[in-house]
Design a protein around this motif. Structure first.
Motif, PDB file in Angstrom:
ATOM      1  N   LEU A   1     -66.681 -37.913  74.068  1.00 19.12           N
ATOM      2  CA  LEU A   1     -66.214 -36.901  75.010  1.00 19.12           C
ATOM      3  C   LEU A   1     -67.012 -36.921  76.311  1.00 19.12           C
ATOM      4  O   LEU A   1     -66.456 -36.715  77.393  1.00 19.12           O
ATOM      5  CB  LEU A   1     -66.289 -35.509  74.378  1.00 19.12           C
ATOM      6  N   ASP A   2     -68.312 -37.153  76.210  1.00 13.34           N
ATOM      7  CA  ASP A   2     -69.135 -37.228  77.414  1.00 13.34           C
ATOM      8  C   ASP A   2     -68.659 -38.368  78.308  1.00 13.34           C
ATOM      9  O   ASP A   2     -68.604 -38.234  79.536  1.00 13.34           O
ATOM     10  CB  ASP A   2     -70.603 -37.419  77.033  1.00 13.34           C
ATOM     11  N   HIS A   3     -68.304 -39.492  77.711  1.00 13.60           N
ATOM     12  CA  HIS A   3     -67.753 -40.603  78.491  1.00 13.60           C
ATOM     13  C   HIS A   3     -66.463 -40.178  79.194  1.00 13.60           C
ATOM     14  O   HIS A   3     -66.247 -40.494  80.370  1.00 13.60           O
ATOM     15  CB  HIS A   3     -67.465 -41.796  77.583  1.00 13.60           C
ATOM     16  N   LEU A   4     -65.584 -39.470  78.473  1.00 15.61           N
ATOM     17  CA  LEU A   4     -64.315 -39.055  79.064  1.00 15.61           C
ATOM     18  C   LEU A   4     -64.536 -38.157  80.277  1.00 15.61           C
ATOM     19  O   LEU A   4     -63.826 -38.280  81.285  1.00 15.61           O
ATOM     20  CB  LEU A   4     -63.453 -38.332  78.037  1.00 15.61           C
ATOM     21  N   VAL A   5     -65.514 -37.242  80.172  1.00 11.36           N
ATOM     22  CA  VAL A   5     -65.833 -36.381  81.318  1.00 11.36           C
ATOM     23  C   VAL A   5     -66.254 -37.234  82.511  1.00 11.36           C
ATOM     24  O   VAL A   5     -65.770 -37.041  83.634  1.00 11.36           O
ATOM     25  CB  VAL A   5     -66.941 -35.375  80.948  1.00 11.36           C
ATOM     26  N   LYS A   6     -67.145 -38.184  82.276  1.00 12.67           N
ATOM     27  CA  LYS A   6     -67.649 -39.036  83.361  1.00 12.67           C
ATOM     28  C   LYS A   6     -66.566 -39.980  83.891  1.00 12.67           C
ATOM     29  O   LYS A   6     -66.497 -40.259  85.092  1.00 12.67           O
ATOM     30  CB  LYS A   6     -68.857 -39.837  82.876  1.00 12.67           C
ATOM     31  N   LEU A   7     -65.718 -40.463  82.996  1.00  6.81           N
ATOM     32  CA  LEU A   7     -64.671 -41.400  83.410  1.00  6.81           C
ATOM     33  C   LEU A   7     -63.676 -40.762  84.374  1.00  6.81           C
ATOM     34  O   LEU A   7     -63.073 -41.456  85.193  1.00  6.81           O
ATOM     35  CB  LEU A   7     -63.928 -41.929  82.179  1.00  6.81           C
ATOM     36  N   ARG A   8     -63.510 -39.450  84.280  1.00  7.08           N
ATOM     37  CA  ARG A   8     -62.560 -38.767  85.160  1.00  7.08           C
ATOM     38  C   ARG A   8     -63.040 -38.702  86.611  1.00  7.08           C
ATOM     39  O   ARG A   8     -62.228 -38.454  87.507  1.00  7.08           O
ATOM     40  CB  ARG A   8     -62.273 -37.363  84.638  1.00  7.08           C
ATOM     41  N   SER A   9     -64.331 -38.894  86.844  1.00  6.55           N
ATOM     42  CA  SER A   9     -64.856 -38.758  88.201  1.00  6.55           C
ATOM     43  C   SER A   9     -65.598 -39.986  88.707  1.00  6.55           C
ATOM     44  O   SER A   9     -65.988 -40.034  89.873  1.00  6.55           O
ATOM     45  CB  SER A   9     -65.794 -37.540  88.278  1.00  6.55           C
ATOM     46  N   ASP A  10     -65.795 -40.986  87.850  1.00 10.01           N
ATOM     47  CA  ASP A  10     -66.582 -42.161  88.225  1.00 10.01           C
ATOM     48  C   ASP A  10     -65.701 -43.405  88.138  1.00 10.01           C
ATOM     49  O   ASP A  10     -65.468 -43.936  87.054  1.00 10.01           O
ATOM     50  CB  ASP A  10     -67.790 -42.283  87.288  1.00 10.01           C
ATOM     51  N   SER A  11     -65.240 -43.866  89.276  1.00 10.50           N
ATOM     52  CA  SER A  11     -64.313 -45.003  89.288  1.00 10.50           C
ATOM     53  C   SER A  11     -64.988 -46.294  88.839  1.00 10.50           C
ATOM     54  O   SER A  11     -64.355 -47.143  88.195  1.00 10.50           O
ATOM     55  CB  SER A  11     -63.712 -45.183  90.685  1.00 10.50           C
ATOM     56  N   ALA A  12     -66.282 -46.469  89.155  1.00 13.59           N
ATOM     57  CA  ALA A  12     -66.990 -47.676  88.730  1.00 13.59           C
ATOM     58  C   ALA A  12     -67.126 -47.713  87.207  1.00 13.59           C
ATOM     59  O   ALA A  12     -66.961 -48.766  86.575  1.00 13.59           O
ATOM     60  CB  ALA A  12     -68.368 -47.734  89.381  1.00 13.59           C
ATOM     61  N   PHE A  13     -67.405 -46.556  86.637  1.00 10.15           N
ATOM     62  CA  PHE A  13     -67.484 -46.449  85.181  1.00 10.15           C
ATOM     63  C   PHE A  13     -66.128 -46.781  84.569  1.00 10.15           C
ATOM     64  O   PHE A  13     -66.032 -47.511  83.575  1.00 10.15           O
ATOM     65  CB  PHE A  13     -67.929 -45.031  84.831  1.00 10.15           C
ATOM     66  N   GLY A  14     -65.066 -46.260  85.163  1.00  8.04           N
ATOM     67  CA  GLY A  14     -63.723 -46.544  84.673  1.00  8.04           C
ATOM     68  C   GLY A  14     -63.383 -48.015  84.730  1.00  8.04           C
ATOM     69  O   GLY A  14     -62.792 -48.565  83.799  1.00  8.04           O
ATOM     70  N   ALA A  15     -63.782 -48.670  85.830  1.00 11.91           N
ATOM     71  CA  ALA A  15     -63.511 -50.103  85.961  1.00 11.91           C
ATOM     72  C   ALA A  15     -64.266 -50.897  84.900  1.00 11.91           C
ATOM     73  O   ALA A  15     -63.740 -51.866  84.341  1.00 11.91           O
ATOM     74  CB  ALA A  15     -63.902 -50.576  87.358  1.00 11.91           C
ATOM     75  N   ALA A  16     -65.509 -50.498  84.620  1.00 13.49           N
ATOM     76  CA  ALA A  16     -66.282 -51.173  83.577  1.00 13.49           C
ATOM     77  C   ALA A  16     -65.609 -51.003  82.217  1.00 13.49           C
ATOM     78  O   ALA A  16     -65.524 -51.951  81.431  1.00 13.49           O
ATOM     79  CB  ALA A  16     -67.712 -50.626  83.538  1.00 13.49           C
ATOM     80  N   TYR A  17     -65.117 -49.802  81.936  1.00 11.76           N
ATOM     81  CA  TYR A  17     -64.431 -49.556  80.668  1.00 11.76           C
ATOM     82  C   TYR A  17     -63.170 -50.414  80.553  1.00 11.76           C
ATOM     83  O   TYR A  17     -62.839 -50.904  79.466  1.00 11.76           O
ATOM     84  CB  TYR A  17     -64.079 -48.072  80.523  1.00 11.76           C
ATOM     85  N   GLU A  18     -62.468 -50.580  81.648  1.00  7.67           N
ATOM     86  CA  GLU A  18     -61.254 -51.396  81.632  1.00  7.67           C
ATOM     87  C   GLU A  18     -61.553 -52.839  81.233  1.00  7.67           C
ATOM     88  O   GLU A  18     -60.691 -53.530  80.688  1.00  7.67           O
ATOM     89  CB  GLU A  18     -60.591 -51.376  83.011  1.00  7.67           C
ATOM     90  N   ARG A  19     -62.768 -53.291  81.497  1.00 10.31           N
ATOM     91  CA  ARG A  19     -63.125 -54.675  81.205  1.00 10.31           C
ATOM     92  C   ARG A  19     -63.816 -54.848  79.851  1.00 10.31           C
ATOM     93  O   ARG A  19     -64.230 -55.958  79.504  1.00 10.31           O
ATOM     94  CB  ARG A  19     -64.017 -55.219  82.324  1.00 10.31           C
TER      95      ARG A  19
END
Length: 298
Positions: free
Chosen positions: A48-66
């Protein structure tokens, strides 16, 4: 969604993020297969902490996509994922560390530990060697305070991990630094597998105390951490709770919409079956005999 080599498609999506690892055994098998093929990977554990951060951190989201592999970390994520695939179970970073080290010891795969503090990592390495006899820990390093996963220091750390001969690296920096670091260095060193395990090394060293097994089994590990680290965790868990409530409401509404759609389809199909071959045929030829006779009556 995942980079080259993912073992299978996503089994569930939570808040738009895919999970493709169902269980701890699944995780170990997938990691072992990649390492035996001498191919690197990235592994994240979604919570859940990741989900909170993923909603506001585009770099984190891009890393997760990979990421090549993503498991469900935490009871709420696993529960949400099981609405789509019943086989999903928790596979946290703390749960992954020892089984993966035992697999590495059996297969003679050198490992590295990166993150946390020098004292904690040294103690964790000794503990892991005891739990996984034959484990070859070839590199242990803790970055300086304020470590930047996008810096030249991160590149140097990746080069040092590769130079050590490690083929499996456990990254213990906490989110989002560990995922950002692993994503960056994996692209430069595609022969190494990077597993983001958060506080797992600290649990092994005793620097942090993990919740008792019973507390973990009933999905209340968050309450343990809140009780033991209230000032650090209170704000984080408030955000997590708010996000979880929203996700459950969204899921309930989606379920109601799906049920409503199925009900409409059922009614529609019933109407079609009722009138097909009857009302649509000329002169009521398809009507029951009683209806045809009634139409002819004076």
């Amino acid at each position: 969604m995942y980079r080259d080599g993912a073992p299978h498609d996503a089994v569930a999506h939570v808040d738009g993020h895919a999970i493709n690892i169902c269980t701890l055994d699944d995780a170990v098998a997938c990691v072992r297969a990649r390492l035996r093929a001498r191919r690197g990977f990235n592994f994240a554990t979604l919570n859940l902490d990741h989900l909170v951060k993923l909603r506001s951190d585009s770099a984190f989201g891009a890393a997760y996509e990979r990421m090549n592999f993503v498991s469900a970390d935490g009871a709420p994520i696993a529960a949400l994922a099981r609405q789509q695939t019943a086989a999903v179970r928790r596979a946290t970073g703390a749960d992954l560390l020892v089984p993966l080290c035992r697999m590495a010891a059996r297969d003679k795969i050198p490992v590295a530990l990166f993150g946390s503090t020098p004292e904690s990592l040294a103690a964790a390495a000794d503990r892991l060697r005891a739990l996984a006899p034959g484990l070859d820990v070839v590199y242990v390093a803790s970055p300086a305070f304020g470590f930047d996963p996008f810096s030249s220091a991160a590149d140097a750390a990746g080069a040092a991990i590769a130079a050590s001969g490690a083929r499996l690296c456990f990254v213990c920096l906490g989110a989002p630094k560990q995922e950002l670091f692993a994503d960056r260095v994996a692209r430069s060193h595609p022969e190494i597998g990077f597993v983001c395990v958060g506080a797992a090394a600290d649990f092994q060293s005793g620097a942090q105390v993990r919740a008792p097994v019973f507390v973990q089994s009933v999905g209340m590990e968050w309450a343990w951490r809140l009780a033991t680290q209230p000032r650090r965790m209170a704000g984080r868990y408030f955000q997590c709770a708010a996000l979880l409530a929203g996700l459950r409401i969204e899921q309930s509404l989606a379920s109601l919409r799906a049920k409503g759609q199925r009900a409409l389809e059922s009614v529609r199909n019933g109407v079609i079956m009722l009138f097909h071959g009857h009302a649509l045929q000329p002169n009521g030829a398809g009507w029951p005999v009683e209806r045809r006779l009634a139409r002819k009556a004076p």
